[in-house]
Write an enzyme that holds these catalytic residues in place. Structure first.
Site, PDB file in Angstrom:
ATOM      1  N   GLY A 117     -50.645 -11.973  20.471  1.00  0.00           N
ATOM      2  CA  GLY A 117     -50.560 -13.339  19.947  1.00  0.00           C
ATOM      3  C   GLY A 117     -49.870 -14.256  20.928  1.00  0.00           C
ATOM      4  O   GLY A 117     -49.341 -13.809  21.945  1.00  0.00           O
ATOM      5  N   PRO A 118     -49.858 -15.554  20.635  1.00  0.00           N
ATOM      6  CA  PRO A 118     -49.228 -16.526  21.535  1.00  0.00           C
ATOM      7  C   PRO A 118     -47.719 -16.281  21.660  1.00  0.00           C
ATOM      8  O   PRO A 118     -47.150 -15.555  20.831  1.00  0.00           O
ATOM      9  CB  PRO A 118     -49.478 -17.865  20.843  1.00  0.00           C
ATOM     10  N   PRO A 119     -47.074 -16.880  22.641  1.00  0.00           N
ATOM     11  CA  PRO A 119     -45.633 -16.677  22.804  1.00  0.00           C
ATOM     12  C   PRO A 119     -44.854 -17.277  21.628  1.00  0.00           C
ATOM     13  O   PRO A 119     -45.300 -18.263  21.035  1.00  0.00           O
ATOM     14  CB  PRO A 119     -45.299 -17.449  24.078  1.00  0.00           C
ATOM     15  N   GLY A 120     -43.731 -16.662  21.344  1.00  0.00           N
ATOM     16  CA  GLY A 120     -42.829 -17.240  20.338  1.00  0.00           C
ATOM     17  C   GLY A 120     -43.264 -17.068  18.896  1.00  0.00           C
ATOM     18  O   GLY A 120     -42.776 -17.770  18.024  1.00  0.00           O
ATOM     19  N   VAL A 121     -44.169 -16.118  18.631  1.00  0.00           N
ATOM     20  CA  VAL A 121     -44.556 -15.914  17.235  1.00  0.00           C
ATOM     21  C   VAL A 121     -43.828 -14.724  16.622  1.00  0.00           C
ATOM     22  O   VAL A 121     -44.129 -14.313  15.511  1.00  0.00           O
ATOM     23  CB  VAL A 121     -46.077 -15.714  17.064  1.00  0.00           C
ATOM     24  N   GLY A 122     -42.893 -14.161  17.365  1.00  0.00           N
ATOM     25  CA  GLY A 122     -42.053 -13.127  16.772  1.00  0.00           C
ATOM     26  C   GLY A 122     -42.489 -11.706  17.065  1.00  0.00           C
ATOM     27  O   GLY A 122     -42.072 -10.780  16.372  1.00  0.00           O
TER      28      GLY A 122
ATOM     29  N   THR B 157     -41.743  -9.758  19.711  1.00  0.00           N
ATOM     30  CA  THR B 157     -40.596  -8.974  20.159  1.00  0.00           C
ATOM     31  C   THR B 157     -39.623  -8.754  19.019  1.00  0.00           C
ATOM     32  O   THR B 157     -39.078  -7.659  18.852  1.00  0.00           O
ATOM     33  CB  THR B 157     -39.860  -9.718  21.284  1.00  0.00           C
TER      34      THR B 157
ATOM     35  N   SER C  65     -67.638 -21.488  23.683  1.00  0.00           N
ATOM     36  CA  SER C  65     -67.446 -22.209  22.428  1.00  0.00           C
ATOM     37  C   SER C  65     -67.425 -23.733  22.571  1.00  0.00           C
ATOM     38  O   SER C  65     -67.381 -24.462  21.599  1.00  0.00           O
ATOM     39  CB  SER C  65     -66.172 -21.749  21.738  1.00  0.00           C
TER      40      SER C  65
ATOM     41  N   LYS D  62     -57.691 -21.912  16.440  1.00  0.00           N
ATOM     42  CA  LYS D  62     -58.287 -23.225  16.717  1.00  0.00           C
ATOM     43  C   LYS D  62     -58.044 -24.180  15.551  1.00  0.00           C
ATOM     44  O   LYS D  62     -57.704 -25.352  15.749  1.00  0.00           O
ATOM     45  CB  LYS D  62     -59.784 -23.069  16.955  1.00  0.00           C
TER      46      LYS D  62
HETATM   47  P1  ADP Z   1     -42.662 -13.364  21.171  1.00  0.00           P
HETATM   48  O1  ADP Z   1     -42.194 -12.003  21.476  1.00  0.00           O
HETATM   49  O2  ADP Z   1     -43.840 -13.369  20.244  1.00  0.00           O
HETATM   50  O3  ADP Z   1     -42.923 -14.225  22.356  1.00  0.00           O
HETATM   51  P2  ADP Z   1     -40.075 -13.671  19.964  1.00  0.00           P
HETATM   52  O4  ADP Z   1     -40.098 -12.409  19.175  1.00  0.00           O
HETATM   53  O5  ADP Z   1     -39.247 -13.672  21.195  1.00  0.00           O
HETATM   54  O6  ADP Z   1     -41.541 -14.123  20.337  1.00  0.00           O
HETATM   55  O7  ADP Z   1     -39.656 -14.855  19.002  1.00  0.00           O
HETATM   56  C1  ADP Z   1     -39.021 -16.021  19.419  1.00  0.00           C
HETATM   57  C2  ADP Z   1     -38.015 -16.455  18.397  1.00  0.00           C
HETATM   58  O8  ADP Z   1     -38.656 -16.919  17.223  1.00  0.00           O
HETATM   59  C3  ADP Z   1     -37.097 -15.344  17.950  1.00  0.00           C
HETATM   60  O9  ADP Z   1     -35.811 -15.872  17.910  1.00  0.00           O
HETATM   61  C4  ADP Z   1     -37.575 -14.986  16.573  1.00  0.00           C
HETATM   62  O10 ADP Z   1     -36.518 -14.549  15.775  1.00  0.00           O
HETATM   63  C5  ADP Z   1     -38.146 -16.285  16.074  1.00  0.00           C
HETATM   64  N1  ADP Z   1     -39.265 -16.060  15.147  1.00  0.00           N
HETATM   65  C6  ADP Z   1     -40.573 -15.988  15.469  1.00  0.00           C
HETATM   66  N2  ADP Z   1     -41.317 -15.766  14.363  1.00  0.00           N
HETATM   67  C7  ADP Z   1     -40.468 -15.681  13.329  1.00  0.00           C
HETATM   68  C8  ADP Z   1     -40.648 -15.483  11.922  1.00  0.00           C
HETATM   69  N3  ADP Z   1     -41.848 -15.298  11.373  1.00  0.00           N
HETATM   70  N4  ADP Z   1     -39.559 -15.461  11.164  1.00  0.00           N
HETATM   71  C9  ADP Z   1     -38.341 -15.645  11.707  1.00  0.00           C
HETATM   72  N5  ADP Z   1     -38.099 -15.866  12.995  1.00  0.00           N
HETATM   73  C10 ADP Z   1     -39.148 -15.885  13.818  1.00  0.00           C
END
Ligand code: ADP
Length: 852
Positions: free
Chosen positions: A375-380, A382, A743, A786
């Site tokens: 998935g995209p960055p920052g979606v949790g 990790t 697309s 999208k």
């Molecule tokens: P990724 O690995 O997908 O790039 P991260 O896991 O580093 O993203 O997430 C970035 C930050 O966003 C973290 O601090 C995480 O706790 C927070 N975060 C992302 N999605 C959620 C969620 N669904 N609920 C709570 N916090 C989230």
């Protein structure tokens, strides 16, 4: 240095602070350097310096607590030993450090500290008058009896040792050849003495005093030896070797000393290491290898570079968690609660993770697929990985694979290479100290390839449950069982994951969040976390939901929440300043006196209680709590909004349409622009397009040309052959991003139809879909991302291929409610939906009439 020549040390010396021992003039010491200050000294003085003078440093015993060494310079011991750095060996294992071999020259005293950073430098005064050594007779006369007495004890001591050992025989000879004045220092560093005692000897600047202090130490050693020889008469030979002399503290500054003497190993440490190896729980194969290596080590001179390598290797082998594991505590109900508590939304992912954990609970040594979150960055991604480790009660370790293009990063270097190291997997195991951690292989889609081999191939071996119980790191060269490690991978896209690797993994898509989800995540997780990190309380800052929405729509445009998190962090920092200032100025008069008539008041909320941070003019006042973050405050802290709703502006001319694109960073809206000009019928495409995209453009033009009459589309000169005397230029802005994929087909058709018909495309419509030459619309991927992107950009109507209807179910209800979906199976339907009032096929006759 020759004893016969006087030494003049520089008047300014860089200072090396040692914890490990006290260096006395005339002796040699090996010391490990790893504190930042000492490392700097080695780097900028010893490794860069070219002259002999630059290798002279001041060694000061650091009497303060070693842990306090990091920040401020501890108070320095006044007297130290000027020393020649004879050898510097660098190593990266277990952390970057140098091992220095230093030989003491003479005492000095610190007159004044000249600088502290990056390493201390002091103005010094030489204390030992080395020139007096040149004149033996003079000193003998002065000290007479004392020195004679000392000499006798020293001879007695040495003669008690085993003369068949070459080092002892040499020492005996040295006693006669060395100037007597040098003896107290040298013998103190040879016999067993505590650091405290050595420090006293170092401080004894007057020779007479030094003799007096060392004689009792010599006597003590002699008595100890006598006692030992009495109790262990039968094994006399062995005792002598073990007890009396610490072979690593050697004298080497004397001309007659040959090099081999200084090269003896630190026997005690090696013995300890051997003991550790024998008691560790390593595999039989590993034990065999280690014992062989330790045998080699014992025979090796300490100054040989290979000595350090072998030792590092053995230390790593001892430290590895061969048999050490944490106990899994898995309770599905608790796991569900924990996952729910830590993460909002992402239901599909949580469900799959729970299934995975449930199966693990039922079948302990699961050889299932490796989970890969895409998935995209920052979606949790990790952070879910971290939660899994937490639910299982396991250690967590993240291995970043982005940019790794050398297989030895995974599998280690062979030990024959200089600076060889184990790979990241073994390194990680050493760091966590157990053999069943959760390893998060971050960004497997960004593995590179180079001449140094393919890291993906190395990863295959790590991840394959059939093979990884005997993973062989090149550095270790013995198999290590990885079967207990739980691997989880993350990636932004599956497109660049090598197929063989992809085959081993189960892909779980983690799409981006909707605005509502982001608001919830911000208020449930991100804001409390940021408050805690900045030492703020909810009583001090108030961020209403509208503000969060403003941040999401105007300051960030992303699928995940990482930028949002950063922006919230920026707000908290700004508020922290205010709060700290407020605390400082608590005694100041209240705001009514000063704040009157300030026009920035207008945005303070109705009840006037919470104070906006944007009251910059009121800096002198302690703010009232809580500080309210409204839009004005937002502007003050984050600057003007970065994204405005620009969509409608850009669609104010014919020849522009909005498409929807999928990128590894999530979905995005994409403008397509077209213009025409006189020319030869050429098509120009710009904006970093891939081959598939170019083909789509050709397809679109061909379809329009073949349907020009039906739609009454003409070029500038009124011809139905659209390319007759006309060039077309298609541009896909945001040229820095490479775009590819089929697309965009429908968007290009719509854009060209708008250009040739002179009509505007509706400003709130976005579209996606592949086209065929016959005008059919085929399904495409990434619909959810999208649609979310279109929603983020404030669009209202979305045209998608009919056969993508099923994908709409995955989209949150509230997003679906905001949007109208047009399901199109052919281009006619697309054009009808894209233009206000439809794009009807015009009756040919009517049009012809008017033309005539
Ligand atoms: P990724 O690995 O997908 O790039 P991260 O896991 O580093 O993203 O997430 C970035 C930050 O966003 C973290 O601090 C995480 O706790 C927070 N975060 C992302 N999605 C959620 C969620 N669904 N609920 C709570 N916090 C989230």
């Amino acid at each position: 240095m020759a004893a016969g020549s006087a030494i003049q040390i520089p008047s300014r010396l860089p200072l090396l602070l040692t914890h490990e021992g006290v260096l006395l003039p005339g002796s040699t010491m090996r010391t490990s350097v790893d504190s930042p200050r000492n490392m700097q000294l080695v780097r900028s003085r010893l490794l860069k310096g070219t002259s002999l003078r630059s290798t002279i440093i001041g060694v000061i015993p650091n009497t303060s607590d070693p842990t306090s060494d990091c920040d401020d310079l501890p108070s320095l011991h006044r007297i130290g030993t000027a020393a020649l750095a004879v050898q510097v060996v660098g190593s990266n294992w277990p952390k970057p450090h140098y091992t220095l071999l230093v030989t003491g020259l003479c005492r000095f005293q610190i007159l004044q500290l000249l600088k502290e950073k990056p390493y201390p430098v002091a103005e010094v005064e030489q204390l030992d008058r080395l020139e007096q050594f040149t004149n033996q007779h003079k000193s003998e006369e002065e000290l007479g009896e004392l020195s004679e007495q000392f000499y006798k004890y020293a001879v007695q001591l040495v003669e008690m040792l085993d003369m068949s050992v070459p080092a002892v025989a040499k020492l005996r000879r040295l006693l006669d050849n060395l100037p007597r004045e040098a003896l107290p220092d040298i013998l103190t560093s040879i016999i067993r003495t505590s650091n405290q005692e050595k420090l006293q000897i170092l401080d004894a600047v007057r020779l007479e005093e030094r003799f007096k202090m060392t004689i009792p130490l010599l006597v003590r050693q002699i008595e100890g030896l006598k006692l030992l020889q009495k109790t262990r008469k039968p094994k006399q030979d062995d005792d002598k070797r073990v007890v009396a002399i610490r072979p690593n503290r050697r004298i080497n500054h004397i001309p007659s000393t040959t090099e081999d003497e200084e090269e003896e190993e630190d026997h005690d440490d090696v013995v300890m290491l051997e003991k550790k190896i024998r008691t560790s729980s390593m595999s039989e194969q590993a034990l065999k290898v280690c014992l062989k290596e330790i045998k080699r080590l014992k025979k090796m001179p300490q100054s040989m570079p290979e000595y350090a390598l072998t030792r590092n290797y053995l230390e790593l082998m001892v430290e590895l968690p061969w048999n050490k594991s944490t106990k899994d505590r898995l309770e599905i109900r608790a796991a569900r609660i924990l996952l729910d508590n830590d993460h909002y939304a992402m239901e599909k992912l949580k469900k799959r993770v729970l299934e995975y954990l449930a199966v693990r609970q039922l079948k302990n040594n699961l050889k299932g697929p490796i989970l890969c979150f895409v998935g995209p960055p920052g979606v949790g991604k990790t952070s879910v990985g971290r939660s899994i480790a937490k639910t299982l009660g396991r250690e967590f370790h993240r291995i970043a694979l982005g940019g790794v293009c050398d297989q030895s990063d995974i599998r280690g270097h062979r030990r024959t290479y200089v600076g060889s190291m184990p790979g990241r997997i073994i390194n990680g195991l050493k760091t966590v100290g157990v053999n069943n951690p959760v390893f998060l292989l971050d960004e497997v889609d960004k593995l590179g390839k180079s001449l140094q081999g393919d890291p993906a191939a190395a990863l295959l071996e790590v991840l394959d449950p059939e093979q990884n119980h005997s993973f062989t790191d090149h550095y270790l060269n013995v198999a290590f069982d990885l079967s207990q490690v739980l691997f989880i991978a993350t990636a932004n896209t599956t497109a660049t994951i090598p197929p063989a690797l992809l085959d081993r993994m189960e892909i779980i898509q983690v799409p981006g969040y909707t605005q509502e989800e982001k608001i919830e995540i911000a208020h449930r997780h991100l804001i409390p976390k940021q408050l805690e990190q900045h030492g703020l309380t909810p009583q001090q800052i108030q961020i209403p939901q509208v503000t969060t929405l403003d941040i999401i729509t105007r300051y960030t445009r992303e699928a995940g929440v990482r930028s949002l998190d950063r922006k919230l962090g920026a707000i908290c920092r700004a508020v922290a300043v205010k709060v700290a200032e407020g605390q400082h100025k608590e005694t100041k008069p209240d705001r009514a006196e000063v704040g009157e008539g300030e026009d920035c008041k207008e945005h303070v909320t109705e009840d006037a209680k919470p104070e906006s941070i944007s009251d910059t003019a009121d800096l002198a006042l302690p703010p009232e709590m809580p500080i309210l973050i409204d839009f004005h405050a937002l502007k003050d802290i984050l600057g003007p909004p970065m994204y405005e709703m620009e969509v409608s502006e850009r669609l104010s001319q014919p020849g522009v349409a909005i498409g929807l694109a999928w990128t590894p960073l999530g979905g995005e809206i994409m403008f397509v622009e077209a213009s025409r000009m006189d020319g030869e019928g050429q098509l120009t495409l710009t904006g970093q397009l891939g081959d598939v995209m170019k083909e789509s453009a050709h397809l679109a033009i061909s379809w329009l040309r073949s349907n020009a009459k039906r739609y009454q589309l003409t070029n500038a000169s009124g011809s139905f052959d659209l390319l007759d005397n006309t060039d077309i230029h298609l541009h896909f802005p945001a040229g820095a991003v490479t775009k590819d994929g089929p697309s965009a087909g429908v968007t290009i058709v719509t854009c060209l139809a708008s250009l040739f018909s002179g009509r505007l495309v509706c400003s709130d419509v976005a579209m996606t879909g592949e086209i065929t030459l016959r005008g059919l619309v085929l399904p495409v991927g990434g619909i959810k991302d999208k649609v979310l992107a279109a929603h983020r950009a404030g669009l209202k109507r979305i045209i998608i291929p009919q056969r993508n209807e099923k994908d709409l179910e995955e989209i949150a209800v509230n997003v679906r409610q905001d949007l109208t979906f047009v399901l199109a199976s052919c281009l006619d339907e697309v054009l009808n939906a894209a233009f206000d009032g439809g794009f009807a096929v015009k009756p040919r006759v009517e049009r012809l009439n008017s033309k005539l």
